[in-house]
Design a protein around this motif. Structure first.
Motif, PDB file in Angstrom:
ATOM      1  N   THR A 186       0.843  -1.205   0.000  1.00 37.76           N
ATOM      2  CA  THR A 186       0.000   0.000   0.000  1.00 37.76           C
ATOM      3  C   THR A 186       0.873   1.248   0.000  1.00 37.76           C
ATOM      4  N   PHE A 187       1.876   1.236   0.894  1.00 36.49           N
ATOM      5  CA  PHE A 187       2.787   2.382   0.946  1.00 36.49           C
ATOM      6  C   PHE A 187       3.473   2.598  -0.392  1.00 36.49           C
ATOM      7  N   LYS A 238      -7.001   5.924   0.978  1.00 33.08           N
ATOM      8  CA  LYS A 238      -8.266   5.193   1.027  1.00 33.08           C
ATOM      9  C   LYS A 238      -8.729   4.739  -0.354  1.00 33.08           C
ATOM     10  N   GLU A 239      -8.620   5.624  -1.351  1.00 35.93           N
ATOM     11  CA  GLU A 239      -9.020   5.262  -2.705  1.00 35.93           C
ATOM     12  C   GLU A 239      -8.140   4.140  -3.239  1.00 35.93           C
ATOM     13  N   GLY A 240      -6.884   4.156  -2.800  1.00 34.94           N
ATOM     14  CA  GLY A 240      -5.941   3.136  -3.259  1.00 34.94           C
ATOM     15  C   GLY A 240      -6.421   1.742  -2.939  1.00 34.94           C
ATOM     16  N   ALA A 241      -7.294   1.623  -1.945  1.00 30.97           N
ATOM     17  CA  ALA A 241      -7.826   0.314  -1.572  1.00 30.97           C
ATOM     18  C   ALA A 241      -8.554  -0.357  -2.728  1.00 30.97           C
ATOM     19  N   LEU A 242      -8.970   0.451  -3.708  1.00 31.78           N
ATOM     20  CA  LEU A 242      -9.659  -0.110  -4.876  1.00 31.78           C
ATOM     21  C   LEU A 242      -8.749  -1.016  -5.686  1.00 31.78           C
ATOM     22  N   ALA A 243      -7.454  -0.942  -5.402  1.00 32.74           N
ATOM     23  CA  ALA A 243      -6.506  -1.766  -6.151  1.00 32.74           C
ATOM     24  C   ALA A 243      -6.847  -3.242  -6.040  1.00 32.74           C
ATOM     25  N   ASP A 266       1.899  -7.541 -20.796  1.00 28.11           N
ATOM     26  CA  ASP A 266       1.125  -8.390 -19.893  1.00 28.11           C
ATOM     27  C   ASP A 266       1.909  -8.772 -18.635  1.00 28.11           C
ATOM     28  N   ASP A 267       3.236  -8.734 -18.741  1.00 30.34           N
ATOM     29  CA  ASP A 267       4.040  -9.142 -17.588  1.00 30.34           C
ATOM     30  C   ASP A 267       4.323  -8.005 -16.618  1.00 30.34           C
ATOM     31  N   VAL A 268       3.883  -6.819 -16.982  1.00 33.72           N
ATOM     32  CA  VAL A 268       4.125  -5.677 -16.096  1.00 33.72           C
ATOM     33  C   VAL A 268       3.358  -5.892 -14.793  1.00 33.72           C
ATOM     34  N   PRO A 269       4.030  -5.678 -13.637  1.00 31.66           N
ATOM     35  CA  PRO A 269       3.350  -5.920 -12.363  1.00 31.66           C
ATOM     36  C   PRO A 269       2.102  -5.055 -12.202  1.00 31.66           C
ATOM     37  N   LYS A 270       1.117  -5.634 -11.529  1.00 31.50           N
ATOM     38  CA  LYS A 270      -0.166  -4.943 -11.355  1.00 31.50           C
ATOM     39  C   LYS A 270      -0.003  -3.589 -10.681  1.00 31.50           C
ATOM     40  N   ILE A 271       0.956  -3.542  -9.751  1.00 31.95           N
ATOM     41  CA  ILE A 271       1.094  -2.305  -8.971  1.00 31.95           C
ATOM     42  C   ILE A 271       1.367  -1.101  -9.870  1.00 31.95           C
ATOM     43  N   LEU A 272       2.024  -1.329 -11.000  1.00 28.41           N
ATOM     44  CA  LEU A 272       2.321  -0.207 -11.882  1.00 28.41           C
ATOM     45  C   LEU A 272       1.055   0.371 -12.512  1.00 28.41           C
ATOM     46  N   PHE A 273       0.078  -0.519 -12.766  1.00 29.24           N
ATOM     47  CA  PHE A 273      -1.190  -0.006 -13.296  1.00 29.24           C
ATOM     48  C   PHE A 273      -1.894   0.847 -12.241  1.00 29.24           C
ATOM     49  N   VAL A 274      -1.787   0.396 -10.996  1.00 32.01           N
ATOM     50  CA  VAL A 274      -2.397   1.166  -9.905  1.00 32.01           C
ATOM     51  C   VAL A 274      -1.709   2.536  -9.786  1.00 32.01           C
ATOM     52  N   VAL A 275      -0.383   2.502  -9.838  1.00 30.85           N
ATOM     53  CA  VAL A 275       0.372   3.758  -9.734  1.00 30.85           C
ATOM     54  C   VAL A 275      -0.014   4.699 -10.872  1.00 30.85           C
ATOM     55  N   LEU A 276      -0.077   4.153 -12.096  1.00 26.17           N
ATOM     56  CA  LEU A 276      -0.418   4.988 -13.249  1.00 26.17           C
ATOM     57  C   LEU A 276      -1.808   5.599 -13.079  1.00 26.17           C
ATOM     58  N   THR A 277      -2.776   4.747 -12.684  1.00 21.16           N
ATOM     59  CA  THR A 277      -4.143   5.239 -12.510  1.00 21.16           C
ATOM     60  C   THR A 277      -4.192   6.420 -11.546  1.00 21.16           C
ATOM     61  N   PHE A 278      -3.568   6.225 -10.402  1.00 25.25           N
ATOM     62  CA  PHE A 278      -3.704   7.274  -9.389  1.00 25.25           C
ATOM     63  C   PHE A 278      -2.801   8.467  -9.681  1.00 25.25           C
ATOM     64  N   ALA A 279      -1.737   8.247 -10.418  1.00 22.70           N
ATOM     65  CA  ALA A 279      -0.925   9.387 -10.843  1.00 22.70           C
ATOM     66  C   ALA A 279      -1.746  10.259 -11.795  1.00 22.70           C
ATOM     67  N   LEU A 280      -2.498   9.605 -12.695  1.00 24.17           N
ATOM     68  CA  LEU A 280      -3.357  10.356 -13.618  1.00 24.17           C
ATOM     69  C   LEU A 280      -4.410  11.154 -12.845  1.00 24.17           C
ATOM     70  N   PHE A 281      -4.971  10.498 -11.826  1.00 20.76           N
ATOM     71  CA  PHE A 281      -5.973  11.166 -10.999  1.00 20.76           C
ATOM     72  C   PHE A 281      -5.392  12.354 -10.252  1.00 20.76           C
ATOM     73  N   LEU A 282      -4.287  12.069  -9.568  1.00 22.04           N
ATOM     74  CA  LEU A 282      -3.683  13.111  -8.733  1.00 22.04           C
ATOM     75  C   LEU A 282      -3.237  14.299  -9.564  1.00 22.04           C
ATOM     76  N   GLY A 283      -2.841  14.028 -10.817  1.00 22.41           N
ATOM     77  CA  GLY A 283      -2.454  15.134 -11.686  1.00 22.41           C
ATOM     78  C   GLY A 283      -3.530  16.200 -11.683  1.00 22.41           C
ATOM     79  N   GLY A 292      -7.085  -7.264  -8.408  1.00 19.06           N
ATOM     80  CA  GLY A 292      -6.376  -8.413  -7.876  1.00 19.06           C
ATOM     81  C   GLY A 292      -5.036  -8.125  -7.245  1.00 19.06           C
ATOM     82  N   LEU A 293      -4.788  -6.867  -6.884  1.00 16.50           N
ATOM     83  CA  LEU A 293      -3.541  -6.548  -6.194  1.00 16.50           C
ATOM     84  C   LEU A 293      -3.719  -6.892  -4.719  1.00 16.50           C
TER      85      LEU A 293
END
Lengths: 250, 260
Positions: free
Chosen positions: B23-24, B167-172, B92-109, B176-177
């Motif tokens: 999470t951190f 808190k929103e990150g919990a949606l990860a 396809d082999d990119v770790p799931k966490i990177l998709f989460v990071v990208l999503t929330f980076a786009l949001f936070l922008g 399946g993260l």
């Protein structure tokens, strides 16, 4: 030493300056008088490039540039030869009194820190704030803040100091302490341009008075020429209340 | 069929805690990239070119009005497909966490660009005038005078955003993260939903103090940045007290160290 020729400035369709000329000699204390909205402050801000004039030339020492097309290098050079005292003090809120004064010395003029602190303390002592070095601006009264503003301007040893209504935001008691400081500076021979509504101050301290109205310099001369001898009706009307000739009958 | 016993809240907390590191990771990474992206957007919003301003504004509006789970699904399901079929790169082999990071980076922008813009505009214009008038260059004036003040104004909103992100990150977990939330769901499933309350109370007991710590840290930061000296002093003392009380084990010097 400072010459402005044919300065024009408009904000949208509102023409504020319509060809102002101004000459300031070394050691002069020039007071600019006039009604609100006559363009006094805008003129002062144009000199320091805080506003870009639409037309006009500025001569300051060896610098001779267009007010409109001046290169940023020349703008910086002009700003480093002048200093500005603001109506609302405009001290840096995130810096202490001492840092407010040293900022321009250390960063803009590259003076070593120890020496800058020494100069700053000298100037602050001169305006009577030797016990406030480490205070922050919002811990000071308006009069004290404005005196810091003046110390900040004087410390950089400018060729000319521009005062924009330095006492307009102060109560009558505090006006006195600030005017006192400016008066002392005038006596020490610093060149100054002061936009003010303090008529008696202008009369007593200025070596030259300029009267502005509707974006032009309507009259200029010694205090006596403006306050006593001027025959220009607009100037007479404006000074009527000061000269105690006001007509209370409407 | 054997199922696990998750009836003890304390044991559940112990079980969940190690998953907090994930999470951190995405919170910090999303903050980092989101911050950089937001800076770009904020500069666009404050620049003089109408087109750039409009682009940044439209982007912010879209991000504000989009539920984050929708964006997460778009990024997680659409991006690999797009990449494979159009760019011909298999991610396809990119770790799931990177998709989460990208999503929330786009949001936070979008979010943080508004925080930055409002903070910048909260600094009164005369501060810039004063800085220029004593001969600072515009860049020096911005860095030394405007930025510290704008940062101070931004702190409350920054705190909001960080807690929101936590808190929103919990949606990860929806992709399946297995972070702390994902693990809680997993535990719930493993125990056939017999112990949802002990599991999710344990989760709440992890999130809650975390949010409070973040809140308090930002409050201390706010006092430290406040341009009044007295406050700075008390904040400094508070920070020292806080360190001594809770982080004493971190700052303790080994005995005999002073002799060297």
């Amino acid at each position: 030493m400072l010459t402005l020729t044919n300065v024009h400035k408009a904000f949208g369709s509102n023409k504020v300056l319509k060809g102002v000329n101004l000459t300031v000699e070394k050691g002069d204390v020039v007071a600019i008088l006039g009604p609100s909205g006559s363009g006094k402050t805008t003129l002062l801000r144009c000199i320091n490039f805080l506003e870009r004039a639409d037309k006009g030339r500025l001569k300051l020492g060896e610098i001779d540039i267009s007010l409109k097309h001046a290169h940023s290098k020349d703008v910086l050079a002009v700003r480093r030869k002048t200093a500005f005292v603001f109506q609302n003090y405009s001290l840096f809120r995130n810096k202490t009194v001492l840092q407010n004064v040293t900022e321009g010395l250390i960063i803009a003029r590259k003076i070593p820190k120890d020496e800058a602190i020494k100069i700053a303390k000298e100037q602050l002592d001169r305006v009577g704030l030797s016990d406030k070095y480490d205070a922050y601006p919002n811990q000071l009264s308006g009069g004290q803040q404005q005196r810091v503003g003046i110390a900040r301007a004087v410390a950089v040893k400018p060729d000319v100091i521009l005062f924009d209504e330095p006492t307009s935001a102060l109560d009558p008691e505090l006006v006195g302490e600030v005017l006192c400081v400016i008066k002392a500076l005038a006596k020490s021979g610093i060149t100054m341009v002061i936009v003010t509504h303090e008529m008696s101050f202008a009369r007593d301290v200025a070596s030259k008075v300029v009267f502005m109205d509707e974006g032009v310099a309507l009259a200029s001369g010694t205090p006596k020429e403006i306050f006593v001898d001027c025959q220009e009706p607009r100037v007479k009307q404006f000074l009527a209340r000061f000269n105690n000739e006001i007509d209370y009958n409407i | 069929m054997q199922y696990k016993n998750y009836s003890s809240i304390l044991d559940n907390i112990k079980e969940l805690l190690p998953y907090l590191s994930l999470t951190f990771q995405y919170v910090l990474l999303a903050l980092l990239f989101g911050f950089i992206f937001a800076l770009l957007l904020a500069v666009m919003k404050l620049c003089k070119y109408k087109v750039l301003r409009a682009i940044a504004q439209i982007y912010t509006t879209i991000m504000r009005c989009l539920p984050s789970v929708v964006l997460l699904f778009v990024v997680y399901f659409f991006l690999p497909k797009f990449s494979r079929e159009v760019l011909l790169i298999d991610i396809d082999d990119v770790p799931k966490i990177l998709f989460v990071v990208l999503t929330f980076a786009l949001f936070l922008g979008g979010f943080l660009s508004e925080v930055m813009r409002s903070a910048y505009q909260a600094v009164s214009k005369d501060q810039m005038d004063a800085a220029l008038s004593i001969g600072l260059t515009p860049l020096q004036a911005f860095i030394r005078i405007i930025l510290p003040q704008a940062f101070y104004y931004a702190i409350p909103n920054l705190a909001n955003t960080v807690i929101y992100l936590l808190k929103e990150g919990a949606l990860a977990y929806t992709i399946g993260l297995i972070d702390v939330m994902g693990r809680a769901y997993q535990m719930n499933t493993l125990s056939y939903s017999v112990y949802p309350i002990p599991i999710f109370v344990a989760l709440a007991l992890i999130y809650w103090p975390l949010a409070i710590v973040i809140e308090q840290l930002f409050k201390i930061l706010e006092r430290l940045m406040n341009p009044i000296k007295e406050d700075k002093k008390t904040a400094g003392q508070k920070l020292k007290g806080f360190k001594a009380k809770y982080l004493g084990f971190l700052v303790q010097t080994p005995k005999g160290g002073a002799e060297k």
